[in-house]
Design an enzyme around this catalytic site. Sequence first.
Site, PDB file in Angstrom:
ATOM      1  CG  ASN A  13     -49.780  50.797 -49.316  1.00  0.00           C
ATOM      2  OD1 ASN A  13     -50.494  49.911 -48.824  1.00  0.00           O
ATOM      3  ND2 ASN A  13     -50.135  52.071 -49.360  1.00  0.00           N
ATOM      4  CD1 TRP A  14     -48.789  44.569 -52.066  1.00  0.00           C
ATOM      5  CD2 TRP A  14     -49.484  42.784 -50.895  1.00  0.00           C
ATOM      6  NE1 TRP A  14     -47.934  43.524 -52.325  1.00  0.00           N
ATOM      7  CE2 TRP A  14     -48.334  42.419 -51.617  1.00  0.00           C
ATOM      8  CE3 TRP A  14     -50.097  41.816 -50.085  1.00  0.00           C
ATOM      9  CZ2 TRP A  14     -47.792  41.127 -51.563  1.00  0.00           C
ATOM     10  CZ3 TRP A  14     -49.548  40.536 -50.030  1.00  0.00           C
ATOM     11  CH2 TRP A  14     -48.413  40.198 -50.761  1.00  0.00           C
ATOM     12  CD  GLU A 102     -54.781  55.249 -51.360  1.00  0.00           C
ATOM     13  OE1 GLU A 102     -54.635  54.227 -50.670  1.00  0.00           O
ATOM     14  OE2 GLU A 102     -54.245  55.402 -52.481  1.00  0.00           O
ATOM     15  CD  GLU A 169     -47.037  57.258 -51.049  1.00  0.00           C
ATOM     16  OE1 GLU A 169     -46.637  56.332 -51.745  1.00  0.00           O
ATOM     17  OE2 GLU A 169     -48.114  57.224 -50.437  1.00  0.00           O
ATOM     18  CB  SER A 208     -46.917  56.551 -60.982  1.00  0.00           C
ATOM     19  OG  SER A 208     -48.316  56.798 -60.896  1.00  0.00           O
ATOM     20  N   GLY A 229     -47.325  51.260 -54.808  1.00  0.00           N
ATOM     21  CA  GLY A 229     -48.693  50.758 -54.730  1.00  0.00           C
ATOM     22  C   GLY A 229     -48.912  49.668 -55.776  1.00  0.00           C
ATOM     23  N   GLY A 230     -49.561  50.045 -56.866  1.00  0.00           N
ATOM     24  CA  GLY A 230     -49.983  49.091 -57.903  1.00  0.00           C
ATOM     25  C   GLY A 230     -48.905  48.120 -58.347  1.00  0.00           C
TER      26      GLY A 230
HETATM   27  P1  13P Z   1     -49.061  53.778 -56.894  1.00  0.00           P
HETATM   28  O1  13P Z   1     -47.667  53.198 -56.911  1.00  0.00           O
HETATM   29  O2  13P Z   1     -50.107  52.807 -57.334  1.00  0.00           O
HETATM   30  O3  13P Z   1     -49.113  55.097 -57.593  1.00  0.00           O
HETATM   31  O4  13P Z   1     -49.412  54.073 -55.345  1.00  0.00           O
HETATM   32  C1  13P Z   1     -48.509  54.778 -54.564  1.00  0.00           C
HETATM   33  C2  13P Z   1     -48.927  54.678 -53.154  1.00  0.00           C
HETATM   34  O5  13P Z   1     -49.940  55.227 -52.765  1.00  0.00           O
HETATM   35  C3  13P Z   1     -48.092  53.867 -52.245  1.00  0.00           C
HETATM   36  O6  13P Z   1     -48.442  54.080 -50.919  1.00  0.00           O
END
Ligand code: 13P
Length: 250
Positions: A13-14, A102, A169, A208, A229-230
């Site tokens: 997920n960018w 979010e 999540e 994470s 995510g990251g």
């Molecule tokens: P991170 O992997 O940056 O913690 O983000 C997780 C996320 O929200 C994927 O949708």
Amino acid sequence: MATASRPAVIAGNWKMHMTCAEARAFAQRFLPLINDLPGDRTIVLAPPFTALQTLSEALAGSPVALSSQNVHWEGHGAYTGEISPAMLLEHGVRYAIVGHSEPRKYFSESDEQINLRARAAQAAGLVPIVCVGESDEQREGGDTERVIRRQVEQGLQGLDPCQLVVAYEPIWAIGTGKTCAASEANRVCGLIRTWVGEPSLVVQYGGSVKPDNIDQIMAQSDIDGVLVGGASLDPEGFARIAGYQVAAPV
Ligand code: 13P
């Protein structure tokens, strides 16, 4: 852990990252790194809407599927800032993330709205990736199961569980570097599958996820994939995540 009835879904997920030029450069570096992946997993990328067409062209002929980061329940109309299922399908999109923490937090998305989005996605032939998760406060207060169960019951109402991915999540693990212990993530993912009542439901973990914890996460019996995510912004790191390795059971 991927099984015959629950193939793994590894999704990046960018969020609000990557211009078209950056997305193209990512694909050029990423695709050669995933040539020899085992066939037990599906790799998915969810760029911002503006990069969908560019990425769709860059991924043509590759095994990587495209996801949107949201979808509206109406086919068209006066909904500024929203996007319809048909608009996504036109770009080769196959999955749609809905209910991420979010938009739940910043735009007060409700379980009812998330359910409408997911139903419209399925009706159009998209596979919704419905996100659920508890906050730090809810976990500390012993409320994790109640919160997730409500999100599952309201958010997944009327959906076909065989055309669905649920992403667990925990909000406190997103972007914080605090991964949920693999055994605890496994427990909650298993509960979600039990509440839905469909043994073949694909349940991901997100929060994470990194190259150095993916193998342990994917070794869990009730975790069928990850929403990253990251770490999905780095082609080498995400290729390592996509290429996770789980020791064969003895
Ligand atoms: P991170 O992997 O940056 O913690 O983000 C997780 C996320 O929200 C994927 O949708």
